[in-house]
Design a protein around this motif. Structure first.
Motif, PDB file in Angstrom:
ATOM      1  N   GLU A 129     120.755  36.934  65.716  1.00  0.00           N
ATOM      2  CA  GLU A 129     119.104  36.228  66.070  1.00  0.00           C
ATOM      3  C   GLU A 129     118.273  35.831  64.741  1.00  0.00           C
ATOM      4  O   GLU A 129     117.769  34.950  64.565  1.00  0.00           O
ATOM      5  N   LEU A 130     118.787  36.365  63.556  1.00  0.00           N
ATOM      6  CA  LEU A 130     118.077  35.983  62.233  1.00  0.00           C
ATOM      7  C   LEU A 130     118.719  34.702  61.963  1.00  0.00           C
ATOM      8  O   LEU A 130     117.924  33.845  61.390  1.00  0.00           O
ATOM      9  N   ALA A 131     120.006  34.598  62.104  1.00  0.00           N
ATOM     10  CA  ALA A 131     120.657  33.055  61.738  1.00  0.00           C
ATOM     11  C   ALA A 131     119.827  32.010  62.580  1.00  0.00           C
ATOM     12  O   ALA A 131     119.652  30.827  62.220  1.00  0.00           O
ATOM     13  N   LYS A 132     119.534  32.284  63.709  1.00  0.00           N
ATOM     14  CA  LYS A 132     118.899  31.325  64.731  1.00  0.00           C
ATOM     15  C   LYS A 132     117.396  31.017  64.145  1.00  0.00           C
ATOM     16  O   LYS A 132     117.033  30.317  64.269  1.00  0.00           O
ATOM     17  N   THR A 133     117.002  32.145  64.065  1.00  0.00           N
ATOM     18  CA  THR A 133     115.451  31.926  63.304  1.00  0.00           C
ATOM     19  C   THR A 133     115.281  31.316  61.930  1.00  0.00           C
ATOM     20  O   THR A 133     114.459  30.355  61.714  1.00  0.00           O
ATOM     21  N   TYR A 134     116.459  31.441  61.234  1.00  0.00           N
ATOM     22  CA  TYR A 134     116.306  30.598  60.129  1.00  0.00           C
ATOM     23  C   TYR A 134     116.800  29.300  60.538  1.00  0.00           C
ATOM     24  O   TYR A 134     115.958  28.405  59.809  1.00  0.00           O
ATOM     25  N   ASP A 135     117.516  28.849  61.219  1.00  0.00           N
ATOM     26  CA  ASP A 135     117.915  27.581  61.583  1.00  0.00           C
ATOM     27  C   ASP A 135     116.571  27.005  62.332  1.00  0.00           C
ATOM     28  O   ASP A 135     116.125  25.692  62.100  1.00  0.00           O
ATOM     29  N   LYS A 136     115.786  27.746  62.849  1.00  0.00           N
ATOM     30  CA  LYS A 136     114.669  27.017  63.526  1.00  0.00           C
ATOM     31  C   LYS A 136     113.638  26.561  62.632  1.00  0.00           C
ATOM     32  O   LYS A 136     112.987  25.594  62.667  1.00  0.00           O
ATOM     33  N   TRP A 137     113.511  27.359  61.220  1.00  0.00           N
ATOM     34  CA  TRP A 137     112.455  26.882  60.410  1.00  0.00           C
ATOM     35  C   TRP A 137     112.720  26.198  59.201  1.00  0.00           C
ATOM     36  O   TRP A 137     112.084  25.475  58.613  1.00  0.00           O
ATOM     37  N   PHE A 138     114.160  26.302  58.961  1.00  0.00           N
ATOM     38  CA  PHE A 138     114.821  25.543  57.737  1.00  0.00           C
ATOM     39  C   PHE A 138     115.405  24.423  58.173  1.00  0.00           C
ATOM     40  O   PHE A 138     115.823  23.405  57.190  1.00  0.00           O
ATOM     41  N   LEU A 139     116.072  24.136  59.464  1.00  0.00           N
ATOM     42  CA  LEU A 139     116.807  23.135  59.809  1.00  0.00           C
ATOM     43  C   LEU A 139     115.953  22.180  61.052  1.00  0.00           C
ATOM     44  O   LEU A 139     116.890  21.076  61.368  1.00  0.00           O
ATOM     45  N   GLN A 140     115.355  22.667  61.688  1.00  0.00           N
ATOM     46  CA  GLN A 140     114.879  22.171  62.751  1.00  0.00           C
ATOM     47  C   GLN A 140     113.372  21.597  62.409  1.00  0.00           C
ATOM     48  O   GLN A 140     112.488  21.904  61.434  1.00  0.00           O
ATOM     49  N   PRO A 141     112.784  20.779  63.046  1.00  0.00           N
ATOM     50  CA  PRO A 141     111.261  20.022  62.915  1.00  0.00           C
ATOM     51  C   PRO A 141     110.238  21.414  63.078  1.00  0.00           C
ATOM     52  O   PRO A 141     110.726  22.159  63.949  1.00  0.00           O
ATOM     53  N   ILE A 142     109.409  21.507  62.361  1.00  0.00           N
ATOM     54  CA  ILE A 142     108.447  22.570  62.192  1.00  0.00           C
ATOM     55  C   ILE A 142     106.989  22.082  62.201  1.00  0.00           C
ATOM     56  O   ILE A 142     106.627  20.904  61.924  1.00  0.00           O
ATOM     57  N   PRO A 143     106.164  22.803  62.740  1.00  0.00           N
ATOM     58  CA  PRO A 143     104.750  22.475  62.883  1.00  0.00           C
ATOM     59  C   PRO A 143     104.199  22.589  61.729  1.00  0.00           C
ATOM     60  O   PRO A 143     104.710  23.165  60.790  1.00  0.00           O
ATOM     61  N   PRO A 144     102.902  21.803  61.508  1.00  0.00           N
ATOM     62  CA  PRO A 144     102.276  21.008  62.355  1.00  0.00           C
ATOM     63  C   PRO A 144     102.912  19.532  62.435  1.00  0.00           C
ATOM     64  O   PRO A 144     102.353  18.763  63.335  1.00  0.00           O
ATOM     65  N   THR A 145     103.426  18.988  61.473  1.00  0.00           N
ATOM     66  CA  THR A 145     104.035  17.497  61.550  1.00  0.00           C
ATOM     67  C   THR A 145     105.347  17.399  62.192  1.00  0.00           C
ATOM     68  O   THR A 145     105.801  16.198  62.105  1.00  0.00           O
ATOM     69  N   ASN A 146     106.005  18.219  62.443  1.00  0.00           N
ATOM     70  CA  ASN A 146     107.204  18.062  63.036  1.00  0.00           C
ATOM     71  C   ASN A 146     108.267  17.682  62.094  1.00  0.00           C
ATOM     72  O   ASN A 146     109.395  17.193  62.222  1.00  0.00           O
ATOM     73  N   ALA A 147     108.126  18.120  60.723  1.00  0.00           N
ATOM     74  CA  ALA A 147     109.012  17.749  59.663  1.00  0.00           C
ATOM     75  C   ALA A 147     110.063  18.735  59.556  1.00  0.00           C
ATOM     76  O   ALA A 147     109.943  19.664  59.998  1.00  0.00           O
ATOM     77  N   LYS A 148     111.186  18.147  58.873  1.00  0.00           N
ATOM     78  CA  LYS A 148     112.297  19.110  58.650  1.00  0.00           C
ATOM     79  C   LYS A 148     112.319  19.560  57.205  1.00  0.00           C
ATOM     80  O   LYS A 148     112.195  18.565  56.348  1.00  0.00           O
ATOM     81  N   ILE A 149     112.402  20.742  57.007  1.00  0.00           N
ATOM     82  CA  ILE A 149     112.505  21.252  55.543  1.00  0.00           C
ATOM     83  C   ILE A 149     113.959  20.727  55.050  1.00  0.00           C
ATOM     84  O   ILE A 149     114.184  20.371  53.982  1.00  0.00           O
ATOM     85  N   GLY A 150     115.012  21.181  55.933  1.00  0.00           N
ATOM     86  CA  GLY A 150     116.298  20.592  55.409  1.00  0.00           C
ATOM     87  C   GLY A 150     116.938  21.406  54.445  1.00  0.00           C
ATOM     88  O   GLY A 150     117.536  20.941  53.441  1.00  0.00           O
ATOM     89  N   MET A 151     116.729  22.857  54.585  1.00  0.00           N
ATOM     90  CA  MET A 151     117.496  23.626  53.656  1.00  0.00           C
ATOM     91  C   MET A 151     118.670  24.672  54.206  1.00  0.00           C
ATOM     92  O   MET A 151     118.241  25.553  55.123  1.00  0.00           O
ATOM     93  N   PRO A 152     119.940  24.252  54.335  1.00  0.00           N
ATOM     94  CA  PRO A 152     120.960  24.804  54.792  1.00  0.00           C
ATOM     95  C   PRO A 152     120.884  26.477  54.327  1.00  0.00           C
ATOM     96  O   PRO A 152     120.443  26.580  53.125  1.00  0.00           O
TER      97      PRO A 152
END
Length: 295
Positions: free
Chosen positions: A249-272
């Motif tokens: 679950e922690l890996a999925k949470t990381y993927d959600k916030w660092f590799l997927q679009p995030i609010p409020p602009t739906n930008a991607k941080i892009g940090m593996p």
């Protein structure tokens, strides 16, 4: 003499109650989470809504604590904290669990406790893409921004490649303010945790106008902060985090916030996920940053 002893006993009793966070949560049905307004791991969308990697981790922790205590519901109160006041607010009981982006180090362990590491950070430098700055040595005569209450500029000054580099320091009241100093040209560089730099760049008006450069200044374990001398609560928090690691679950949470679009602009941080964080998850621990420096 009796009054003095009674007062001392009262103070000890109050301290004991405050330290026993699980009992406090069970009795009140509430818990106060310390959150940040512009961190890479915890930030606000406005109107009292806080989101981010550490927010999700802590919400799962508190869900597990609720189940452990047999509560049908648990009210989470969100208390914004800053780099300057986060430790005092944990110490005095205003905040029960701090879910921002706090580095676990030896000095802080004298005042507070930390759960097992959830993320290992690399301190870097952000500059404007057209600045021509790519190394620490090029900061001579420049203005470097960081956030009040953090250790990033001290870390920069202590770095071996910063010997003889003379720069001016300016401070933002929070990470968004520090990035604004860079964005507006009042600073030539912003030194801070890589995730904070990347998040602010990704959600800026012109992400392509900035880049993260230079040597890694330090490697720092980031962890959820708790009151000191409360082993039962720390054990409950650690148990939940370890379970999140084991289940994936922690890996999925990381993927959600660092590799997927995030609010409020739906930008991607892009940090593996970096190797240091993978190692911390493989053998969960609450070692301070000084232990990482010995490697």
């Amino acid at each position: 003499m009796k009054k003095t002893l009674l007062a001392a006993a009262t103070l000890l009793a109050v301290g004991a109650v405050q330290a026993d966070t699980l009992s406090k949560i069970k009795e009140t049905g509430t818990v106060t989470m310390g959150v940040r307004e512009s961190s890479g791991l915890s930030y606000t969308l406005g109107d009292g809504k806080f989101v981010g990697y550490h927010i999700d981790v802590c919400q799962k922790v508190l869900s597990d604590v609720r189940k452990k205590l047999g509560l049908s519901s648990l009210t989470i109160k969100y208390q914004p904290v800053t780099s300057q006041n986060r430790i005092p607010l944990v110490q005095n009981g205003t905040v029960d669990i701090e879910c921002g982006s706090t580095t676990n180090n030896v000095a802080r362990q004298k005042d507070v406790a930390f759960a097992v590491t959830t993320y290992v950070e690399e301190v870097r430098i952000a500059v404007k893409a057209d600045s021509g700055i790519s190394t620490i040595g090029q900061l001579t005569g420049k203005t470097v921004a960081t956030t009040t209450g953090t250790t990033s500029v001290q870390t920069l000054r202590k770095h071996e490649r910063a010997n003889g580099v003379d720069f001016k320091e300016v401070y933002g009241k929070d990470h968004a303010d520090s990035f604004l100093l860079l964005e507006s040209g009042r600073a030539d560089a912003f030194v801070m945790d890589g995730s904070i730099l990347a998040k602010n760049i990704a959600t800026s008006k012109n992400p392509a106008g900035f880049k993260i450069v230079g040597e890694v200044l330090s490697v720092e374990p980031i962890a959820i902060m708790l009151r000191k001398d409360d082993p039962a609560f720390k054990a409950a928090v650690d148990e939940s985090i370890k379970a999140q690691i084991k289940s994936g679950e922690l890996a999925k949470t990381y993927d959600k916030w660092f590799l997927q679009p995030i609010p409020p602009t739906n930008a991607k941080i892009g940090m593996p996920l970096n190797d240091a964080t993978k190692a911390a998850w493989a053998t969960p621990n609450d070692k301070p940053m000084e232990e990482y420096a010995k490697r």
